[in-house]
Design a protein around this motif. Structure first.
Motif, PDB file in Angstrom:
ATOM      1  N   THR A  30       0.830  -1.199   0.000  1.00 52.57           N
ATOM      2  CA  THR A  30       0.000   0.000   0.000  1.00 52.57           C
ATOM      3  C   THR A  30       0.866   1.252   0.000  1.00 52.57           C
ATOM      4  O   THR A  30       1.896   1.311   0.666  1.00 52.57           O
ATOM      5  CB  THR A  30      -0.933   0.032   1.219  1.00 52.57           C
ATOM      6  N   ARG A  33      -0.640   7.014  -2.681  1.00 55.46           N
ATOM      7  CA  ARG A  33      -1.466   7.276  -3.858  1.00 55.46           C
ATOM      8  C   ARG A  33      -2.151   6.028  -4.398  1.00 55.46           C
ATOM      9  O   ARG A  33      -3.286   6.099  -4.873  1.00 55.46           O
ATOM     10  CB  ARG A  33      -0.613   7.916  -4.954  1.00 55.46           C
ATOM     11  N   ASN A  34      -1.471   4.907  -4.376  1.00 64.87           N
ATOM     12  CA  ASN A  34      -2.002   3.670  -4.963  1.00 64.87           C
ATOM     13  C   ASN A  34      -1.502   2.466  -4.190  1.00 64.87           C
ATOM     14  O   ASN A  34      -0.599   2.575  -3.366  1.00 64.87           O
ATOM     15  CB  ASN A  34      -1.563   3.528  -6.430  1.00 64.87           C
ATOM     16  N   SER A  35      -2.070   1.324  -4.505  1.00 68.89           N
ATOM     17  CA  SER A  35      -1.614   0.056  -3.950  1.00 68.89           C
ATOM     18  C   SER A  35      -1.309  -0.890  -5.102  1.00 68.89           C
ATOM     19  O   SER A  35      -1.770  -0.684  -6.225  1.00 68.89           O
ATOM     20  CB  SER A  35      -2.694  -0.556  -3.047  1.00 68.89           C
TER      21      SER A  35
END
Length: 76
Positions: A30, A33-35
């Motif tokens: 994780t 901004r994103n995973s």
């Protein structure tokens, strides 16, 4: 399933690669901004082959697994 922050994953990346290859379990990383999900190449190729076979059965086949990028190749 293992879930780690990007910082923790960065600190132990080689161990995580070995873990994904040995356990065949996805590792979720994780970030702010994103995973993303870390899988072994073997597991990724198996997923791609399953999708190819399912698509072929439906009459629309994607590229064969051997045509997809593997270790050492980046796309993007």
């Amino acid at each position: 399933m293992t879930i780690l922050s990007a910082s923790a994953a960065r600190a132990s990346l080689y161990r995580l690669i070995d873990e994904a290859a040995q356990s065949h379990m996805p590792i979720t990383i994780t970030g702010k901004r994103n995973s993303a999900v870390l899988l072994s190449v073997q597991d990724w190729m198996a997923i791609q082959e399953t999708l190819r076979q399912l698509s072929a059965a439906a009459g629309k086949a994607p590229p064969a697994a051997e045509d997809l990028p593997t270790t050492g190749q980046a796309s993007g």
